[in-house]
Scaffold this motif. Structure first.
Motif, mmCIF file in Angstrom:
data_model
loop_
_atom_site.group_PDB
_atom_site.id
_atom_site.type_symbol
_atom_site.label_atom_id
_atom_site.label_comp_id
_atom_site.label_asym_id
_atom_site.label_seq_id
_atom_site.Cartn_x
_atom_site.Cartn_y
_atom_site.Cartn_z
ATOM 1 N N GLY A 4 -18.719 6.588 -10.215
ATOM 2 C CA GLY A 4 -19.507 5.407 -10.562
ATOM 3 C C GLY A 4 -18.758 4.340 -11.333
ATOM 4 N N TRP A 5 -17.545 4.624 -11.748
ATOM 5 C CA TRP A 5 -16.763 3.617 -12.471
ATOM 6 C C TRP A 5 -16.406 2.482 -11.515
ATOM 7 C CZ3 TRP A 5 -12.963 4.690 -16.898
ATOM 8 C CH2 TRP A 5 -13.502 5.602 -17.797
ATOM 9 N N ARG A 6 -16.336 1.279 -12.055
ATOM 10 C CA ARG A 6 -15.910 0.118 -11.280
ATOM 11 C C ARG A 6 -14.450 -0.183 -11.626
ATOM 12 N NH1 ARG A 6 -17.991 -4.213 -13.278
ATOM 13 N NH2 ARG A 6 -18.532 -3.149 -15.202
ATOM 14 N N VAL A 7 -13.624 -0.334 -10.610
ATOM 15 C CA VAL A 7 -12.213 -0.637 -10.828
ATOM 16 C C VAL A 7 -11.847 -1.881 -10.026
ATOM 17 C CG1 VAL A 7 -11.456 0.939 -8.998
ATOM 18 C CG2 VAL A 7 -9.841 0.258 -10.762
ATOM 19 N N THR A 8 -11.112 -2.772 -10.679
ATOM 20 C CA THR A 8 -10.582 -3.937 -9.979
ATOM 21 C C THR A 8 -9.084 -3.742 -9.825
ATOM 22 O OG1 THR A 8 -12.285 -5.408 -10.838
ATOM 23 C CG2 THR A 8 -10.258 -6.443 -10.048
ATOM 24 N N ILE A 9 -8.619 -3.889 -8.596
ATOM 25 C CA ILE A 9 -7.190 -3.776 -8.290
ATOM 26 C C ILE A 9 -6.664 -5.191 -8.104
ATOM 27 C CG2 ILE A 9 -5.469 -2.824 -6.716
ATOM 28 C CD1 ILE A 9 -7.732 -0.822 -5.826
ATOM 29 N N LEU A 10 -5.778 -5.600 -8.987
ATOM 30 C CA LEU A 10 -5.180 -6.927 -8.905
ATOM 31 C C LEU A 10 -3.843 -6.795 -8.178
ATOM 32 C CD1 LEU A 10 -5.960 -8.116 -12.542
ATOM 33 C CD2 LEU A 10 -7.190 -8.714 -10.449
ATOM 34 N N HIS A 11 -3.901 -6.965 -6.862
ATOM 35 C CA HIS A 11 -2.726 -6.732 -6.016
ATOM 36 C C HIS A 11 -3.002 -7.351 -4.660
ATOM 37 C CE1 HIS A 11 0.467 -4.540 -3.939
ATOM 38 N NE2 HIS A 11 0.852 -4.015 -5.096
ATOM 39 N N ARG A 12 -1.949 -7.779 -3.994
ATOM 40 C CA ARG A 12 -2.109 -8.234 -2.608
ATOM 41 C C ARG A 12 -2.391 -7.020 -1.726
ATOM 42 N NH1 ARG A 12 2.331 -11.749 -4.158
ATOM 43 N NH2 ARG A 12 1.616 -13.897 -3.992
ATOM 44 N N GLU A 13 -3.199 -7.215 -0.699
ATOM 45 C CA GLU A 13 -3.520 -6.114 0.196
ATOM 46 C C GLU A 13 -2.277 -5.703 0.977
ATOM 47 O OE1 GLU A 13 -6.802 -4.853 3.565
ATOM 48 O OE2 GLU A 13 -6.899 -6.827 2.635
ATOM 49 N N ASP A 14 -1.977 -4.395 0.958
ATOM 50 C CA ASP A 14 -0.856 -3.832 1.715
ATOM 51 C C ASP A 14 -1.071 -2.326 1.852
ATOM 52 O OD1 ASP A 14 -0.132 -2.702 -0.744
ATOM 53 O OD2 ASP A 14 1.719 -3.833 -0.965
ATOM 54 N N GLY A 15 -0.072 -1.623 2.334
ATOM 55 C CA GLY A 15 -0.184 -0.177 2.515
ATOM 56 C C GLY A 15 -0.422 0.556 1.206
ATOM 57 N N ASN A 16 0.171 0.077 0.115
ATOM 58 C CA ASN A 16 -0.046 0.710 -1.187
ATOM 59 C C ASN A 16 -1.499 0.604 -1.624
ATOM 60 O OD1 ASN A 16 2.491 1.777 -2.189
ATOM 61 N ND2 ASN A 16 3.227 -0.333 -2.144
ATOM 62 N N THR A 17 -2.080 -0.575 -1.441
ATOM 63 C CA THR A 17 -3.464 -0.748 -1.877
ATOM 64 C C THR A 17 -4.420 0.053 -1.000
ATOM 65 O OG1 THR A 17 -3.693 -2.791 -0.588
ATOM 66 C CG2 THR A 17 -3.078 -3.004 -2.917
ATOM 67 N N GLU A 18 -4.075 0.235 0.277
ATOM 68 C CA GLU A 18 -4.913 1.055 1.151
ATOM 69 C C GLU A 18 -4.923 2.503 0.674
ATOM 70 O OE1 GLU A 18 -3.573 0.556 5.180
ATOM 71 O OE2 GLU A 18 -3.912 -1.612 5.111
ATOM 72 N N ARG A 19 -3.742 3.059 0.351
ATOM 73 C CA ARG A 19 -3.661 4.440 -0.157
ATOM 74 C C ARG A 19 -4.369 4.561 -1.499
ATOM 75 N NH1 ARG A 19 1.354 3.941 2.160
ATOM 76 N NH2 ARG A 19 2.365 3.274 0.244
ATOM 77 N N LEU A 20 -4.148 3.577 -2.357
ATOM 78 C CA LEU A 20 -4.765 3.595 -3.686
ATOM 79 C C LEU A 20 -6.290 3.535 -3.578
ATOM 80 C CD1 LEU A 20 -4.539 3.489 -6.770
ATOM 81 C CD2 LEU A 20 -4.273 1.001 -6.580
ATOM 82 N N GLY B 234 -14.498 8.845 -6.680
ATOM 83 C CA GLY B 234 -15.838 8.350 -6.997
ATOM 84 C C GLY B 234 -15.891 6.955 -7.584
ATOM 85 N N LEU B 235 -14.771 6.237 -7.589
ATOM 86 C CA LEU B 235 -14.752 4.892 -8.151
ATOM 87 C C LEU B 235 -15.175 3.849 -7.118
ATOM 88 C CD1 LEU B 235 -12.010 6.422 -9.619
ATOM 89 C CD2 LEU B 235 -12.300 4.339 -10.915
ATOM 90 N N GLN B 236 -15.796 2.797 -7.589
ATOM 91 C CA GLN B 236 -16.142 1.644 -6.760
ATOM 92 C C GLN B 236 -14.996 0.645 -6.906
ATOM 93 O OE1 GLN B 236 -19.868 0.189 -8.271
ATOM 94 N NE2 GLN B 236 -20.797 2.214 -8.200
ATOM 95 N N THR B 237 -14.347 0.293 -5.817
ATOM 96 C CA THR B 237 -13.149 -0.525 -5.881
ATOM 97 C C THR B 237 -13.393 -1.965 -5.455
ATOM 98 O OG1 THR B 237 -12.467 0.053 -3.647
ATOM 99 C CG2 THR B 237 -11.683 1.471 -5.424
#
Length: 193
Positions: free
Chosen positions: A9-25, A33-36
């Motif tokens: 239920g935690w909300r996480v913001t990923i500050l990154h350009r979309e790429d293969g790393n962000t897909e895996r992350l 269980g995090l909302q990304t």
């Protein structure tokens, strides 16, 4: 922190350009269980998530709303570089842990736990420091109350301090508060005894 948090239920913001790393992350975070939310723009102070993951390789000043100050939530840095300047930038942003790029799924959970733990420790330390600074700031009240007791009761400083301390202990109040009461006339001078 003694126990590992449950991130459901935690909300996480990923500050990154979309790429293969962000897909895996993102995939690993969702399994935990995090909302990304993925974005590559300045994070708004009005919409702070429970956790921030930031690209330290490409990040810039003012990307995060605290800009080098104390972070308002746990921060994890994504880092693929060994450049000292990028590591320093991540530390200035309050990163409590680092996930190396390319991202390995097994590195995500430990980094989150460490960032949350360090963030909690920083908050507890800041609260303790604020409390102690307040007590130091009020020490002149204690000194003035001790002097008032010394004059009124014709006793030495050690005895006056002991009387003030005993009164505070009996009332279960800080000495600074009892001293303020005495100096303000709201509390009669305590008796020696």
């Amino acid at each position: 922190m003694r126990e590992t948090p449950n991130f459901t239920g935690w909300r996480v913001t990923i500050l990154h350009r979309e790429d293969g790393n962000t897909e895996r992350l993102t995939r690993q975070l969702r399994l935990l269980g995090l909302q990304t939310k993925l974005q590559w723009s300045t994070l708004s102070a009005a919409e702070l998530p429970d956790l921030v993951i930031v690209d330290a390789d490409q990040g810039w000043d003012n990307l995060l709303p605290w800009n080098g100050g104390t972070p308002n939530c746990p921060v994890v840095a994504l880092l693929g570089s060994e450049a000292p300047g990028r590591i320093a930038w991540a530390m200035e942003q309050g990163a409590g842990s680092i996930i190396a790029k390319p991202i390995a799924a097994s590195a995500v959970y430990p980094a989150l736990v460490m960032a949350v733990s360090i963030h909690q420790e920083r908050k507890a330390f800041a609260q303790r420091l604020q409390y102690l600074e307040e007590r130091v700031r009020l020490r002149p009240l204690v000194h003035a109350a001790v002097e008032k007791l010394m004059v009124a009761r014709a006793i030495d400083e050690d005895r006056a301090y002991a009387i003030l301390r005993d009164c505070a202990m009996k009332r279960r109040l800080p000495m600074e508060q009892i001293a303020a009461f005495i100096l303000g006339g709201a509390e009669p001078l305590p008796e020696a005894g």
